[in-house]
Design an enzyme around this catalytic site. Structure first.
Site, mmCIF file in Angstrom:
data_model
loop_
_atom_site.group_PDB
_atom_site.id
_atom_site.type_symbol
_atom_site.label_atom_id
_atom_site.label_comp_id
_atom_site.label_asym_id
_atom_site.label_seq_id
_atom_site.Cartn_x
_atom_site.Cartn_y
_atom_site.Cartn_z
ATOM 1 N N VAL A 115 -19.822 -4.415 -25.647
ATOM 2 C CA VAL A 115 -18.594 -4.210 -24.864
ATOM 3 C C VAL A 115 -17.460 -3.866 -25.820
ATOM 4 O O VAL A 115 -17.119 -4.655 -26.700
ATOM 5 C CB VAL A 115 -18.208 -5.475 -24.063
ATOM 6 C CG1 VAL A 115 -16.966 -5.197 -23.220
ATOM 7 C CG2 VAL A 115 -19.363 -5.932 -23.180
ATOM 8 N N GLY A 117 -17.418 -1.368 -28.049
ATOM 9 C CA GLY A 117 -17.841 -0.729 -29.304
ATOM 10 C C GLY A 117 -17.439 -1.525 -30.530
ATOM 11 O O GLY A 117 -18.052 -2.525 -30.871
ATOM 12 N N ILE A 119 -14.474 -3.036 -31.010
ATOM 13 C CA ILE A 119 -13.395 -4.001 -30.774
ATOM 14 C C ILE A 119 -13.978 -5.417 -30.775
ATOM 15 O O ILE A 119 -14.990 -5.658 -30.123
ATOM 16 C CB ILE A 119 -12.710 -3.701 -29.417
ATOM 17 C CG1 ILE A 119 -12.121 -2.285 -29.437
ATOM 18 C CG2 ILE A 119 -11.632 -4.735 -29.107
ATOM 19 C CD1 ILE A 119 -11.611 -1.806 -28.099
ATOM 20 N N GLY A 170 -17.861 15.231 -27.930
ATOM 21 C CA GLY A 170 -18.910 14.221 -28.092
ATOM 22 C C GLY A 170 -18.547 12.875 -27.495
ATOM 23 O O GLY A 170 -19.246 11.890 -27.723
ATOM 24 N N ASP A 184 -20.662 2.682 -16.454
ATOM 25 C CA ASP A 184 -20.557 2.154 -17.826
ATOM 26 C C ASP A 184 -19.510 1.027 -17.894
ATOM 27 O O ASP A 184 -19.775 -0.048 -18.423
ATOM 28 C CB ASP A 184 -20.184 3.302 -18.770
ATOM 29 C CG ASP A 184 -19.960 2.832 -20.193
ATOM 30 O OD1 ASP A 184 -20.943 2.676 -20.926
ATOM 31 O OD2 ASP A 184 -18.794 2.595 -20.566
ATOM 32 N N LYS A 188 -19.809 -3.241 -18.575
ATOM 33 C CA LYS A 188 -19.011 -3.985 -19.558
ATOM 34 C C LYS A 188 -18.221 -5.089 -18.869
ATOM 35 O O LYS A 188 -18.023 -6.173 -19.438
ATOM 36 C CB LYS A 188 -18.072 -3.028 -20.292
ATOM 37 C CG LYS A 188 -18.815 -2.018 -21.159
ATOM 38 C CD LYS A 188 -17.885 -0.898 -21.595
ATOM 39 C CE LYS A 188 -18.597 0.128 -22.449
ATOM 40 N NZ LYS A 188 -17.825 1.367 -22.618
#
Ligand code: HSE
Length: 379
Positions: A115, A117, A119, A170, A184, A188
């Site tokens: 969750v 990335g 952080i 990307g 997504d 999370k």
């Protein structure tokens, strides 16, 4: 610590590179699906090579998807190896089961990178619970949709053009549905709500509306009235337990979320004594995400054995615990919408306060009749 990596993609390559600079963490095996000449000496195509190697104490799963990642993680836990994963789909779907298995085998299961990335969100959520009661979690938890909304606000561009730009950079997946339809961010949120409230939330039970149908005309109407539209996730304690939802949300231009540009995330908890604390940063990307995977490994190396939450049972979410006004744009207004309409903004209408579950259920159904329908909660 001897680590086996499952996967050598963007994140796996990042974990490998970070560990190369260290003497305390060594990647000694990498499970690969195709030849990787740069790691030929330690690559394997067989999970058995990892499970049966007693020198490997930790498995870092960075391959993504639920299968075969779940079976590999189970095999690692059953072999008495700690597991670190960045896999939000796996943890959202099977986190309870895998946590129970880790406990049974006396090993750790960490998933901080799943969750936000890079952080340090879940670790701080876990820490705040040691001394305070969390009442609410959520925020901007998907970089792709934030990039799209930000670009639409700043350039006035159309949704399709900005999505193509996000794909070229990307940020968005080749099939961006999981981002723009909200799956997504919903995953999370399910993981975060589980940790915050010690509950197990079925991800698909969270009412969700994405940004696929937002238009530049909607954005113009919001800007003219001092609002910024963001895809926000929210979960909170309420009288009947816990409620959670994901929806495009109009926030006032001065609010912290409104200032979050590009593909950044801003994730927040509110706790009874400490109040609001927010975590800003890159919610995806090679080194941010790999960094959290390596931090989890270091925590385990340092003896951390705690789990994020003591989750034991699935929890039903409370319905319509939150009500607020909505912006609604549809070419097929009906009796329900007319009964709650209080104003008109550009091509859309503003409603009186409506329960979130009621409105998002109505909006999902309306998409069948009017595929361009868009709704946004007003905070
Ligand atoms: N597609 C996700 C995002 C990647 O844009 O935030 C990280 O989960």
């Amino acid at each position: 610590m001897q680590i086996a990596l499952l996967g050598f993609g963007v994140v796996g390559g990042g974990v490998y590179a970070i560990c190369q600079d260290r003497s305390d963490l060594r990647v000694t095996r990498v499970l690969v699906r195709s030849d990787k000449p740069e790691i030929a000496a330690i690559a394997t195509r067989s999970m058995d090579d990892i499970v049966n190697d007693p020198a490997i104490d930790t498995v870092a799963e960075v391959m993504g998807g639920i299968h075969p990642a779940k079976e590999y993680v189970e095999a690692a836990l059953n072999a008495g190896k700690h597991v670190v994963t960045a896999n939000k789909a796996l943890i959202a779907a099977c986190g309870d089961e895998l946590t129970a298995l880790a406990k049974k085998n006396g090993v750790s299961l960490r998933c901080t990178a799943a969750v936000g990335g890079g952080i340090p969100w879940l670790v701080n959520l876990e820490r705040i619970k040691r001394l305070d009661t969390v009442s609410e979690v959520g925020g901007i938890m998907n970089g792709t949709t934030n990039f799209i909304m930000d670009a639409m606000h700043t350039s006035g561009a159309a949704f399709g053009d900005v999505l193509a730009q996000a794909q070229a950079l990307g940020y968005a997946e080749a099939d961006p549905s999981a981002d723009i339809d909200g799956d997504d961010i919903r995953r999370k949120l399910a993981i975060s709500a589980g940790v915050a409230f010690d509950v197990s939330v079925e991800e698909t039970a969270i009412p969700t509306f994405g940004i696929r149908t937002v238009t530049d005309g909607d954005i113009t109407a919001f800007r003219q009235r001092g609002f910024v539209c963001k895809l926000l996730a929210t979960a909170m304690r309420c009288q009947d337990g816990v409620c959670a939802f994901v929806e495009p949300t109009l926030v006032r231009a001065g609010e912290p979320e409104a200032a979050v540009g590009a593909n950044y995330n801003l994730i927040t908890y509110t706790a009874d004594r400490i109040g609001r604390q927010s975590f800003f940063g890159q919610g995806a990307g090679r080194f941010p995400t790999a960094g959290n995977v390596v931090q989890d490994c270091l925590d385990i190396l340092g003896g951390k054995t705690a789990f994020y939450a003591d989750i034991s049972r699935r929890t039903s979410l409370a319905e319509d615990a939150v009500s607020h006004p909505y912006y609604v744009r549809t070419a097929a207004p009906d009796e329900f919408l007319r009964s709650v309409t209080v104003d008109t903004w550009g091509g859309g209408v503003i409603t009186s306060a409506v329960g979130v579950d009621t409105m998002l259920r109505w909006a999902k159904a309306k998409l069948q009749e009017d595929p361009g329908c868009f709704v946004a909660g007003i905070r």
